[in-house]
Design a protein around this motif. Structure first.
Motif, PDB file in Angstrom:
ATOM      1  N   LEU A  73       0.826  -1.204   0.000  1.00 39.04           N
ATOM      2  CA  LEU A  73       0.000   0.000   0.000  1.00 39.04           C
ATOM      3  C   LEU A  73       0.862   1.256   0.000  1.00 39.04           C
ATOM      4  O   LEU A  73       2.039   1.207   0.385  1.00 39.04           O
ATOM      5  CB  LEU A  73      -0.930  -0.001   1.216  1.00 39.04           C
ATOM      6  CG  LEU A  73      -2.007  -1.092   1.216  1.00 39.04           C
ATOM      7  CD1 LEU A  73      -2.692  -1.157   2.572  1.00 39.04           C
ATOM      8  CD2 LEU A  73      -3.034  -0.828   0.110  1.00 39.04           C
ATOM      9  N   THR A 102      -5.599   4.113   7.782  1.00 37.84           N
ATOM     10  CA  THR A 102      -5.350   4.968   6.626  1.00 37.84           C
ATOM     11  C   THR A 102      -4.498   6.172   7.022  1.00 37.84           C
ATOM     12  O   THR A 102      -4.327   6.459   8.213  1.00 37.84           O
ATOM     13  CB  THR A 102      -6.683   5.453   6.036  1.00 37.84           C
ATOM     14  OG1 THR A 102      -7.331   6.300   6.995  1.00 37.84           O
ATOM     15  CG2 THR A 102      -7.590   4.284   5.689  1.00 37.84           C
ATOM     16  N   SER A 121      -9.851   6.195   0.117  1.00 38.69           N
ATOM     17  CA  SER A 121      -9.065   5.149   0.777  1.00 38.69           C
ATOM     18  C   SER A 121      -9.601   3.761   0.437  1.00 38.69           C
ATOM     19  O   SER A 121      -8.826   2.827   0.201  1.00 38.69           O
ATOM     20  CB  SER A 121      -9.072   5.357   2.293  1.00 38.69           C
ATOM     21  OG  SER A 121      -8.369   6.529   2.644  1.00 38.69           O
ATOM     22  N   THR A 155      -8.399   2.902  -3.015  1.00 41.05           N
ATOM     23  CA  THR A 155      -6.977   2.537  -3.014  1.00 41.05           C
ATOM     24  C   THR A 155      -6.779   1.101  -2.567  1.00 41.05           C
ATOM     25  O   THR A 155      -6.088   0.305  -3.215  1.00 41.05           O
ATOM     26  CB  THR A 155      -6.180   3.479  -2.103  1.00 41.05           C
ATOM     27  OG1 THR A 155      -6.244   4.806  -2.627  1.00 41.05           O
ATOM     28  CG2 THR A 155      -4.727   3.049  -1.997  1.00 41.05           C
ATOM     29  N   HIS A 191      -8.396  -1.490  -5.030  1.00 44.54           N
ATOM     30  CA  HIS A 191      -7.594  -1.610  -6.249  1.00 44.54           C
ATOM     31  C   HIS A 191      -6.348  -2.460  -5.997  1.00 44.54           C
ATOM     32  O   HIS A 191      -6.033  -3.372  -6.793  1.00 44.54           O
ATOM     33  CB  HIS A 191      -7.187  -0.227  -6.738  1.00 44.54           C
ATOM     34  CG  HIS A 191      -6.110  -0.251  -7.778  1.00 44.54           C
ATOM     35  ND1 HIS A 191      -6.305  -0.755  -9.044  1.00 44.54           N
ATOM     36  CD2 HIS A 191      -4.806   0.146  -7.717  1.00 44.54           C
ATOM     37  CE1 HIS A 191      -5.179  -0.673  -9.727  1.00 44.54           C
ATOM     38  NE2 HIS A 191      -4.260  -0.121  -8.948  1.00 44.54           N
ATOM     39  N   ARG A 192      -5.634  -2.204  -4.896  1.00 49.20           N
ATOM     40  CA  ARG A 192      -4.401  -2.946  -4.610  1.00 49.20           C
ATOM     41  C   ARG A 192      -4.701  -4.416  -4.345  1.00 49.20           C
ATOM     42  O   ARG A 192      -3.938  -5.299  -4.750  1.00 49.20           O
ATOM     43  CB  ARG A 192      -3.666  -2.317  -3.427  1.00 49.20           C
ATOM     44  CG  ARG A 192      -3.166  -0.898  -3.656  1.00 49.20           C
ATOM     45  CD  ARG A 192      -2.148  -0.834  -4.788  1.00 49.20           C
ATOM     46  NE  ARG A 192      -1.686   0.515  -5.040  1.00 49.20           N
ATOM     47  CZ  ARG A 192      -0.520   1.014  -4.591  1.00 49.20           C
ATOM     48  NH1 ARG A 192       0.284   0.262  -3.864  1.00 49.20           N
ATOM     49  NH2 ARG A 192      -0.178   2.256  -4.877  1.00 49.20           N
TER      50      ARG A 192
END
Length: 218
Positions: free
Chosen positions: A96, A124, A201, A204, A207-208
């Motif tokens: 991340l 986060t 967040s 993110t 997606h990862r």
């Protein structure tokens, strides 16, 4: 009040004469009883105060904030995932961006729902929380339990991956750590993301995770 009788015996003002032996005994017994009652009441107050102190100490020890803080112990979730012995399954542990950290990473096999579960607690950059729950060969009961049996509110596609949305942000603090959730399935793994973070967040992290699992399954 009492005066001294000429013969030396005390004269009790209330009686206007000396006390008899029986009256003296009763008076002293009443006085002792009153002292015992006062002592009992004092002991009760002291006992309650001690109990309250213990309760407050326990609350201070076990109390938790509404969402985990970035000051919590940082866990190397990627290392924990690499060391876990889970054959034929890729555990969710994406790299991340800077500012993200984890305060939890553990694998539980054969839970109450009969599902093996990998869990990571992410913090986060703005100190919000996203819990990552990966159910291996999960069933609908497990999924429902992760979401407190709330109904889906929609869906969204993040970089080609469709996620089911469970949006409870309008409940405020009542939603706890499940204010917003995303659910998607990748082969044998069902991934539930649930937390207090904002859409950016969640995007993110989603997606990862999708990138990691899709790359591993190619």
């Amino acid at each position: 009040m009492s005066d001294q009788h000429p013969q030396g015996a005390p004269v009790v003002a209330e009686l206007g004469r000396p006390e008899t032996a029986e009256e003296t005994r009763i008076r002293k017994e009443d006085a002792r009883r009153v002292r015992r009652q006062h002592q009992t009441a004092l002991n009760l107050v002291l006992s309650l105060a001690a109990s309250l102190a213990v309760v407050l100490a326990l609350v201070a020890i076990v109390a938790r904030p509404d969402h985990p803080s970035s000051t919590s112990t940082h866990v190397d979730y990627r290392s924990v995932a690499a060391q876990a012995d889970v054959p034929h399954v890729t555990l969710v542990a994406p790299r991340l961006p800077s500012g993200y950290s984890a305060n939890r990473a553990d694998f539980q096999d054969d839970t109450a729902d009969g599902v093996d579960v990998w869990t990571v607690g992410l913090i986060t950059p703005d100190d919000q929380y996203i819990g990552v729950h990966q159910g291996i060969r999960a069933n609908q009961t497990w999924v429902a339990n992760q979401l407190d049996e709330h109904a889906a509110t929609g869906s969204r596609t993040i970089d080609g991956t469709k996620w089911t949305v469970y949006n409870r942000r309008d409940e405020g603090k009542g939603a706890g750590n499940e204010a917003y959730s995303l659910v998607a399935t990748f082969g044998a793994s069902t991934v539930v993301l649930a937390g207090t973070a904002d859409d950016a967040s969640f995007r993110t992290v989603a997606h990862r995770i999708a990138t990691q699992l899709e790359d591993q399954n190619r």
